[in-house]
Design a protein around this motif. Structure first.
Motif, PDB file in Angstrom:
ATOM      1  N   TYR A 184       0.755  -1.208  -0.037  1.00 47.32           N
ATOM      2  CA  TYR A 184       0.222  -0.066  -0.032  1.00 47.32           C
ATOM      3  C   TYR A 184       1.066   1.212   0.059  1.00 47.32           C
ATOM      4  CZ  TYR A 184      -3.209  -3.734   1.375  1.00 47.32           C
ATOM      5  OH  TYR A 184      -3.799  -4.990   0.877  1.00 47.32           O
ATOM      6  N   ASP A 203      -0.803   2.156   4.646  1.00 52.95           N
ATOM      7  CA  ASP A 203      -1.879   2.295   5.044  1.00 52.95           C
ATOM      8  C   ASP A 203      -2.237   1.163   6.025  1.00 52.95           C
ATOM      9  OD1 ASP A 203      -3.044   3.228   1.823  1.00 52.95           O
ATOM     10  OD2 ASP A 203      -3.113   4.629   3.478  1.00 52.95           O
ATOM     11  N   LYS A 224      -3.751  -5.410   8.735  1.00 51.24           N
ATOM     12  CA  LYS A 224      -4.682  -5.963   7.255  1.00 51.24           C
ATOM     13  C   LYS A 224      -5.686  -6.900   8.137  1.00 51.24           C
ATOM     14  CE  LYS A 224      -4.557  -7.601   2.911  1.00 51.24           C
ATOM     15  NZ  LYS A 224      -4.212  -8.806   2.362  1.00 51.24           N
ATOM     16  N   ALA A 226      -7.959 -10.368   7.620  1.00 51.13           N
ATOM     17  CA  ALA A 226      -7.938 -11.538   7.000  1.00 51.13           C
ATOM     18  C   ALA A 226      -8.797 -11.218   5.838  1.00 51.13           C
ATOM     19  CB  ALA A 226      -8.207 -12.760   7.665  1.00 51.13           C
ATOM     20  N   ASN A 227     -10.147 -10.749   6.065  1.00 46.22           N
ATOM     21  CA  ASN A 227     -11.067 -10.370   5.172  1.00 46.22           C
ATOM     22  C   ASN A 227     -10.954  -8.957   4.925  1.00 46.22           C
ATOM     23  OD1 ASN A 227     -13.144 -10.341   3.361  1.00 46.22           O
ATOM     24  ND2 ASN A 227     -14.652 -11.524   5.033  1.00 46.22           N
ATOM     25  N   MET A 228     -10.848  -8.548   3.744  1.00 48.12           N
ATOM     26  CA  MET A 228     -10.844  -7.224   3.527  1.00 48.12           C
ATOM     27  C   MET A 228     -12.105  -6.423   3.571  1.00 48.12           C
ATOM     28  SD  MET A 228      -7.917  -5.385   3.101  1.00 48.12           S
ATOM     29  CE  MET A 228      -7.612  -4.344   1.810  1.00 48.12           C
ATOM     30  N   GLU A 229     -13.178  -7.276   3.481  1.00 49.63           N
ATOM     31  CA  GLU A 229     -14.381  -6.406   3.722  1.00 49.63           C
ATOM     32  C   GLU A 229     -14.642  -6.050   5.240  1.00 49.63           C
ATOM     33  OE1 GLU A 229     -17.018  -9.439   0.939  1.00 49.63           O
ATOM     34  OE2 GLU A 229     -17.834  -8.948   2.986  1.00 49.63           O
ATOM     35  N   LEU A 231     -12.451  -4.444   6.572  1.00 51.75           N
ATOM     36  CA  LEU A 231     -11.512  -3.330   6.897  1.00 51.75           C
ATOM     37  C   LEU A 231     -12.374  -1.924   6.957  1.00 51.75           C
ATOM     38  CD1 LEU A 231      -8.592  -1.913   6.744  1.00 51.75           C
ATOM     39  CD2 LEU A 231      -9.136  -1.569   4.166  1.00 51.75           C
ATOM     40  N   THR A 232     -11.871  -1.516   8.437  1.00 50.41           N
ATOM     41  CA  THR A 232     -12.603  -0.320   8.579  1.00 50.41           C
ATOM     42  C   THR A 232     -11.695   0.903   9.083  1.00 50.41           C
ATOM     43  OG1 THR A 232     -12.592  -1.011  11.043  1.00 50.41           O
ATOM     44  CG2 THR A 232     -14.556  -1.600   9.651  1.00 50.41           C
ATOM     45  N   GLU A 233     -10.351   0.777   9.351  1.00 42.61           N
ATOM     46  CA  GLU A 233      -9.402   1.400   9.905  1.00 42.61           C
ATOM     47  C   GLU A 233      -7.964   1.463   9.080  1.00 42.61           C
ATOM     48  OE1 GLU A 233      -8.741   0.727  13.766  1.00 42.61           O
ATOM     49  OE2 GLU A 233      -8.023   2.864  14.362  1.00 42.61           O
ATOM     50  N   VAL A 234      -7.400   2.536   8.657  1.00 39.28           N
ATOM     51  CA  VAL A 234      -6.128   2.453   8.165  1.00 39.28           C
ATOM     52  C   VAL A 234      -5.171   3.178   9.023  1.00 39.28           C
ATOM     53  CG1 VAL A 234      -6.774   2.314   5.672  1.00 39.28           C
ATOM     54  CG2 VAL A 234      -6.642   4.464   6.688  1.00 39.28           C
ATOM     55  N   SER A 253      -7.151   6.224  10.840  1.00 41.30           N
ATOM     56  CA  SER A 253      -8.317   6.927  10.209  1.00 41.30           C
ATOM     57  C   SER A 253      -9.377   7.105  11.161  1.00 41.30           C
ATOM     58  CB  SER A 253      -8.802   6.417   9.158  1.00 41.30           C
ATOM     59  OG  SER A 253      -9.122   5.077   9.300  1.00 41.30           O
ATOM     60  N   LYS A 254      -9.496   6.650  12.406  1.00 40.19           N
ATOM     61  CA  LYS A 254     -10.739   6.762  13.315  1.00 40.19           C
ATOM     62  C   LYS A 254     -10.154   7.788  14.492  1.00 40.19           C
ATOM     63  CE  LYS A 254     -13.320   2.644  12.787  1.00 40.19           C
ATOM     64  NZ  LYS A 254     -13.744   1.190  13.363  1.00 40.19           N
ATOM     65  N   GLU A 289     -16.251  10.641  12.325  1.00 41.86           N
ATOM     66  CA  GLU A 289     -15.115   9.822  11.984  1.00 41.86           C
ATOM     67  C   GLU A 289     -14.322  10.461  10.971  1.00 41.86           C
ATOM     68  OE1 GLU A 289     -15.852   5.567  11.435  1.00 41.86           O
ATOM     69  OE2 GLU A 289     -13.986   5.707  10.212  1.00 41.86           O
ATOM     70  N   SER A 293     -10.269  11.877  11.966  1.00 41.52           N
ATOM     71  CA  SER A 293      -8.896  10.921  11.099  1.00 41.52           C
ATOM     72  C   SER A 293      -7.876  11.861  11.462  1.00 41.52           C
ATOM     73  CB  SER A 293      -9.393  10.897   9.754  1.00 41.52           C
ATOM     74  OG  SER A 293      -8.046  10.219   9.209  1.00 41.52           O
TER      75      SER A 293
ATOM     76  N   LEU B  65      -6.940   3.954   0.059  1.00 44.53           N
ATOM     77  CA  LEU B  65      -7.643   3.196   1.027  1.00 44.53           C
ATOM     78  C   LEU B  65      -8.165   3.942   2.171  1.00 44.53           C
ATOM     79  CD1 LEU B  65      -5.651  -0.149   1.874  1.00 44.53           C
ATOM     80  CD2 LEU B  65      -7.861   0.116   0.859  1.00 44.53           C
ATOM     81  N   VAL B  69     -12.110   3.540   3.106  1.00 47.96           N
ATOM     82  CA  VAL B  69     -12.607   3.378   4.390  1.00 47.96           C
ATOM     83  C   VAL B  69     -13.369   4.504   5.237  1.00 47.96           C
ATOM     84  CG1 VAL B  69     -11.560   3.062   6.695  1.00 47.96           C
ATOM     85  CG2 VAL B  69     -10.844   1.677   5.026  1.00 47.96           C
ATOM     86  N   LEU B  70     -12.810   5.536   5.074  1.00 49.49           N
ATOM     87  CA  LEU B  70     -13.910   6.515   5.638  1.00 49.49           C
ATOM     88  C   LEU B  70     -15.350   6.883   4.977  1.00 49.49           C
ATOM     89  CD1 LEU B  70     -10.922   9.542   6.093  1.00 49.49           C
ATOM     90  CD2 LEU B  70     -12.219   7.997   8.011  1.00 49.49           C
ATOM     91  N   ASN B  73     -17.329   3.879   6.125  1.00 47.93           N
ATOM     92  CA  ASN B  73     -17.863   3.915   7.344  1.00 47.93           C
ATOM     93  C   ASN B  73     -19.051   4.937   7.486  1.00 47.93           C
ATOM     94  OD1 ASN B  73     -16.147   1.962   8.265  1.00 47.93           O
ATOM     95  ND2 ASN B  73     -14.422   3.224   9.115  1.00 47.93           N
ATOM     96  N   ARG B  76     -22.182   3.532   6.362  1.00 53.24           N
ATOM     97  CA  ARG B  76     -22.788   2.779   7.135  1.00 53.24           C
ATOM     98  C   ARG B  76     -23.529   3.435   8.389  1.00 53.24           C
ATOM     99  NH1 ARG B  76     -17.472  -1.098   7.507  1.00 53.24           N
ATOM    100  NH2 ARG B  76     -18.358  -2.768   5.933  1.00 53.24           N
ATOM    101  N   ARG B  77     -22.885   4.567   8.806  1.00 48.56           N
ATOM    102  CA  ARG B  77     -23.663   5.413   9.901  1.00 48.56           C
ATOM    103  C   ARG B  77     -25.168   6.024   9.013  1.00 48.56           C
ATOM    104  NH1 ARG B  77     -20.308   9.503  13.716  1.00 48.56           N
ATOM    105  NH2 ARG B  77     -18.604   8.095  14.178  1.00 48.56           N
ATOM    106  N   ILE B 126     -16.164  -5.877  -4.226  1.00 43.25           N
ATOM    107  CA  ILE B 126     -15.747  -5.820  -2.973  1.00 43.25           C
ATOM    108  C   ILE B 126     -15.387  -7.156  -2.268  1.00 43.25           C
ATOM    109  CG2 ILE B 126     -16.281  -5.096  -0.634  1.00 43.25           C
ATOM    110  CD1 ILE B 126     -17.525  -2.572  -1.927  1.00 43.25           C
ATOM    111  N   LEU B 129     -11.854  -8.386  -2.519  1.00 43.75           N
ATOM    112  CA  LEU B 129     -10.787  -7.811  -1.849  1.00 43.75           C
ATOM    113  C   LEU B 129     -10.300  -8.536  -0.886  1.00 43.75           C
ATOM    114  CD1 LEU B 129     -12.468  -4.381  -0.739  1.00 43.75           C
ATOM    115  CD2 LEU B 129     -10.646  -4.555  -2.194  1.00 43.75           C
ATOM    116  N   SER B 130     -10.808  -9.705  -0.419  1.00 39.69           N
ATOM    117  CA  SER B 130     -10.229 -10.573   0.410  1.00 39.69           C
ATOM    118  C   SER B 130      -9.294 -11.519  -0.236  1.00 39.69           C
ATOM    119  CB  SER B 130     -11.146 -11.326   1.101  1.00 39.69           C
ATOM    120  OG  SER B 130     -12.118 -12.201   0.143  1.00 39.69           O
ATOM    121  N   GLN B 134      -4.043  -6.467  -3.600  1.00 40.85           N
ATOM    122  CA  GLN B 134      -4.738  -5.292  -4.395  1.00 40.85           C
ATOM    123  C   GLN B 134      -5.603  -5.695  -5.297  1.00 40.85           C
ATOM    124  OE1 GLN B 134      -1.651  -2.445  -4.783  1.00 40.85           O
ATOM    125  NE2 GLN B 134      -2.817  -0.994  -3.609  1.00 40.85           N
TER     126      GLN B 134
END
Lengths: 417, 237
Positions: A184, A203, A224, A226-229, A231-234, A253-254, A289, A293, B65, B69-70, B73, B76-77, B126, B129-130, B134
Motif C-alpha cells: 500500500y 495504510d 490488515k 484476513a477478510n478485506m471486507e 477493513l474499517t481503519e487504516v 483514520s478513526k 469519524e 481522522s 484506502l 474506508v472513511l 464507514n 454505514r452510519r 468488494i 478484496l479478500s 490489491q
C-alpha cells in the motif's frame, strides 16, 4: 500547507514577531504540476532545508552564514543541491503507475562531513548522501588530466597526485534503495534514535529497516484484516520516539493513536497504550469519524508529549494519559458548520501537518487560504498568519489575520469596520 | 467535479437559517434544529452522495484506502440512521457491502435499474478484496478514465430534489459568512477553544485597504470551488 516563509525575532515586549523572509520556487502564477512541493523538512540543526515535489525532485537549500558585512541577510537560504530522487515507475504485475511524488523526507542525524536523508514515494524509500567536493586530485599516473588513459609504455616516472582546490561541488548519490516492501502507499518514514534503523508505514503495515540492509525489512505492525471486507481503519502516520528507541506511535483514520513497545513482542499488533478522546455527543454528526481522522502525529522534542492533527484541531497528548489530550487547539472552527459541503467536494479529506518549535513552547499547523496557525503553549495565545508572497514584502512583519464567521460577509469597507 | 450531476438550486430561504438547518440535519435527532426538516430526505441525498463517492473511489486503478474506508464507514452510519424510515427497507446491522447492494436494489425504480445494474456489478468486486493484496486492481481495465461523471449517474437526478448540502454554483453563497480578509490588531490573541469570535468582537480591527472584492472571491474559490474542480479524481493522499 504547513510551511512558513518567515523568521521570528522578538520585537519590543515578549511577543514574537514573524517576518517574511524569502520565497523559493516557481516565480510564475502558472505552476507546473511537477513543481508542486509535496513535502518539506529542516535538518536537525536547521542549516539545511529539503523540499520534495510531485515530479520526484529534491531541492536542498542551505542557510548562509550570517556575517557582519551583510547583517540584513539574516541567514538566507540558497539552493545547495538539486537531484532527481524518484522517477515514475510502472508496476507491470498490477498494471499500475507508481507516482514519483515525494511523500516524505527525513534527515539522518549528522555524523561527519556528508549529510544523509531518506526520501520516499508511495512504494520505495531511498537513502541519499549529499557530500561536498572542493578539492580535486591532479597528477595521476595512469590517466591524464581529462581522464583518458595514458599509454603505459610512455610512463617513465611515478608521481604522487596532489590535491588542488576547486569550485565547491555538491553531489547527491543514492546509497541505498529500499524497495518492494509495501503493498500500500507509504505515508510516513521515521528515523530511530539509535541512528541505525528506521520505520516506514503504509495504510496497513509498518516495517522496520536497518539503514545498511536493503534486501529485507521486518514487519512490526500489520492491521490488515484476513477478510478485506472487514477493513474499517487504516494507518495514517507513524513516528519513532525521539529518545526511546523501542517506542513508536501510529495514528489511524478513526482518530486513535497507538503506542507500541518493540521490546514487548516482535509483532507490535498489540499496543502498549491506546490514546483516544471520547466523542463529544453534542457535536456528533455523520462526519465525526472523517474529521477525527489523524493526518499527522509528532512527538515533542522532550519526548514527553505528542501532537496530533485532525481536520479541525490540533491536540497535545501527555504520553502518560491515554484518556484525553491535555490541550486542544481549534484551527478553523468556522468550518464545522460546513462539513457537509466540504464532504461533497472532498475537502474534508484534506490532510494537514503540524510541528513543534525547538523548545516545545509553540506548535504550528496549516489551514486553507495560505493561512497558518501558531499556538503558544505557555501563554495560551494563538495567531493566524498568511504565507503569501503577494501580500508580504521581505523583512516586513506579517500582520496577524482574523477569520470572522457567523454573519454575512461584508463586501462594503464601511460595514466591515 | 464528482457531484456535478446532483447539484440542485437551493430553496429560497434566509441564508443563515438555511445554512444552520442544512448542517444540523446530520446531527442526532436530539438537536433542536433537526425538527425543522424531514431527516429522511436529507439523509437520502447524503446516502446517494456517499454511494457515488464509494463507486468513484473503487473505480480508481489504485483506490485511496483511507478515503475508501472513511466513505464506507460514513455510508454505514447513514444506513444505520435511515433504518427506521419508511423510504427504505430495514437495514441489517452491521451493514456490510452486500447489504448496500440490497439497499440499492430495493430503492431503485425502473428508470434507475439500468444504471444500478452496472454499479452493482462494481460493488460485487468488494467481495474480491479478500483474495489478493490489491484485488481492487481488477476493478475495470487499467487506464480507464476516471474523471468526469459517467452518463449513467445522470439518472440519479430522478431521486428527487436534494435539499441537503448539494448545491450548484451556490457553494460560494454557502461560505459567504466566512470572511478571511480581516487583519487583527492584536498580534497574539487569547486562544479560545470554542467558536471563533463574531464580527462584532475585537475593537479596532483593521481591514487592509488593498484587499478588494476580487480577492475575496479568490479566497472563496481557493477554499471551496476552483481548487476542488481542479482536484484529481482521487482525493489527495
Amino acid at each position: 500547507m504547513a510551511g512558513a516563509g518567515g523568521g521570528g525575532c522578538p520585537a519590543g515586549g515578549n511577543d514574537l514577531q514573524w517576518c517574511f523572509s524569502q520565497v523559493k520556487g516557481a516565480v510564475d502564477e502558472d505552476v507546473a504540476e511537477a513543481d508542486v512541493i509535496s513535502t518539506v523538512e529542516f535538518s536537525h540543526s536547521g542549516d539545511l532545508l529539503a523540499t520534495g515535489d510531485k515530479g520526484g525532485r529534491v531541492v536542498i537549500f542551505q542557510r548562509e552564514q550570517e556575517n557582519k558585512s551583510r547583517p540584513h541577510s539574516r541567514g538566507e537560504y540558497n539552493v545547495y543541491s538539486t537531484f532527481q530522487s524518484h522517477e515514475p515507475e510502472f508496476d507491470y504485475l498490477k498494471s499500475l503507475e507508481i507516482e514519483e511524488k515525494i511523500n516524505k523526507i527525513r534527515w539522518l542525524p549528522q555524523q561527519g562531513a556528508a549529510r544523509f536523508l531518506l526520501s520516499t514515494n508511495d512504494k520505495t524509500i531511498k537513502l541519499w548522501k549529499i557530500s561536498e567536493r572542493d578539492k580535486r586530485a591532479e597528477g595521476y599516473n595512469l590517466k591524464d588530466e581529462d581522464g583518458r588513459l595514458r599509454d603505459p609504455l610512455r610512463i617513465t616516472a611515478l608521481r604522487v597526485p596532489i590535491l588542488k582546490p576547486m569550485d565547491l561541488m555538491v553531489e547527491a548519490s543514492p546509497r541505498r534503495i529500499f524497495a518492494n516492501a509495501h503493498t500500500y502507499h507509504i505515508n510516513s518514514i521515521s528515523v530511530n534514535s539509535d541512528h541505525e534503523t528506521y520505520l516506514s508505514a503504509d495504510d496497513l503495515r509498518i516495517n522496520l529497516w536497518h539503514l545498511e540492509i536493503t534486501d529485507r525489512s521486518f514487519n512490526i505492525v500489520d492491521i490488515k484484516p484476513a477478510n478485506m471486507e472487514e477493513l474499517t481503519e487504516v494507518i495514517t502516520a507513524a513516528e519513532f520516539h525521539p529518545h526511546q528507541c523501542n517506542v513508536l506511535v501510529y495514528s489511524s483514520s478513526k482518530g486513535t493513536i497507538r503506542l507500541c513497545d518493540m521490546r514487548s513482542s516482535a509483532l507490535c499488533d498489540r499496543h502498549s497504550k491506546f490514546f483516544e478522546e471520547p466523542e463529544d455527543p453534542s457535536s456528533r454528526s455523520f462526519f465525526s469519524e472523517i474529521i477525527s481522522s489523524v493526518s499527522d502525529v509528532k512527538f515533542s522534542h522532550s519526548g514527553r508529549y505528542m501532537m496530533t492533527r485532525d481536520y479541525l484541531s490540533v491536540k497535545v497528548w501527555d504520553l502518560n494519559m491515554e484518556s484525553r489530550p491535555v490541550e486542544t487547539h481549534q484551527v478553523h472552527e468556522y468550518l464545522r458548520s460546513k462539513l457537509c459541503s466540504l464532504y461533497e467536494n472532498d475537502c474534508i479529506f484534506d490532510k494537514f501537518e503540524c510541528c513543534w518549535n525547538g523548545s516545545d513552547s509553540a506548535i504550528m499547523t496549516g489551514s486553507y487560504n495560505n493561512f497558518f496557525r501558531m499556538f503558544d503553549r505557555t501563554t495560551w495565545r494563538d495567531v493566524t498568519l498568511e504565507a503569501s508572497r503577494e501580500n508580504s514584502k521581505p523583512r516586513a512583519s506579517l500582520k496577524p489575520r482574523r477569520v470572522c464567521a457567523g454573519g454575512k460577509r461584508k463586501k462594503d469597507e464601511d460595514k466591515a469596520n | 467535479m464528482l457531484s456535478k450531476g446532483l447539484k440542485r438550486k437551493r430553496e429560497e430561504e434566509e441564508e443563515g437559517k438555511e445554512a444552520l438547518a442544512v448542517d444540523t440535519w446530520w446531527l442526532d435527532p436530539g438537536h433542536p434544529a433537526v425538527a425543522q426538516a424531514p431527516p429522511a430526505v436529507a439523509s437520502s441525498s447524503l446516502f446517494d452522495l456517499s454511494v457515488l463517492k464509494l463507486h468513484h473511489s473503487l473505480r480508481q486503478s489504485e483506490p485511496d484506502l483511507r478515503h475508501l474506508v472513511l466513505v464506507v464507514n460514513t455510508l454505514r452510519r447513514i444506513q444505520a440512521s435511515m433504518a427506521p424510515t419508511a423510504a427504505l427497507p430495514p437495514v441489517p446491522s452491521p451493514p456490510t457491502a452486500p447489504s448496500i447492494a440490497d439497499n440499492l436494489l430495493a430503492s431503485s425504480d425502473a428508470a434507475l435499474s439500468a444504471s444500478m445494474a452496472s454499479l452493482l456489478e462494481d460493488l460485487s468486486h468488494i467481495e474480491g478484496l479478500s483474495q489478493a493484496p490489491q484485488p481492487l486492481v481488477d476493478e475495470g481495465p487499467p487506464g480507464r478514465p476516471t474523471g468526469g461523471a459517467p452518463p449513467s449517474l445522470g439518472a440519479l437526478d430522478l431521486l428527487g430534489p436534494a435539499t441537503g448540502c448539494l448545491l450548484d454554483d451556490g457553494l460560494e453563497g454557502l461560505f459567504e459568512d466566512i470572511d478571511t480578509s480581516m487583519y487583527d490588531s492584536e498580534l497574539w490573541a487569547p486562544a479560545s477553544e470554542g467558536h471563533k469570535s463574531s464580527p462584532e468582537d475585537g475593537p479596532g480591527k483593521e481591514e487592509a485597504p488593498e484587499l478588494d472584492e476580487a480577492e475575496l472571491d479568490y479566497l472563496m474559490d481557493v477554499l471551496v470551488g476552483t481548487q476542488a474542480l481542479e482536484r484529481p479524481p482521487g482525493p489527495g493522499r
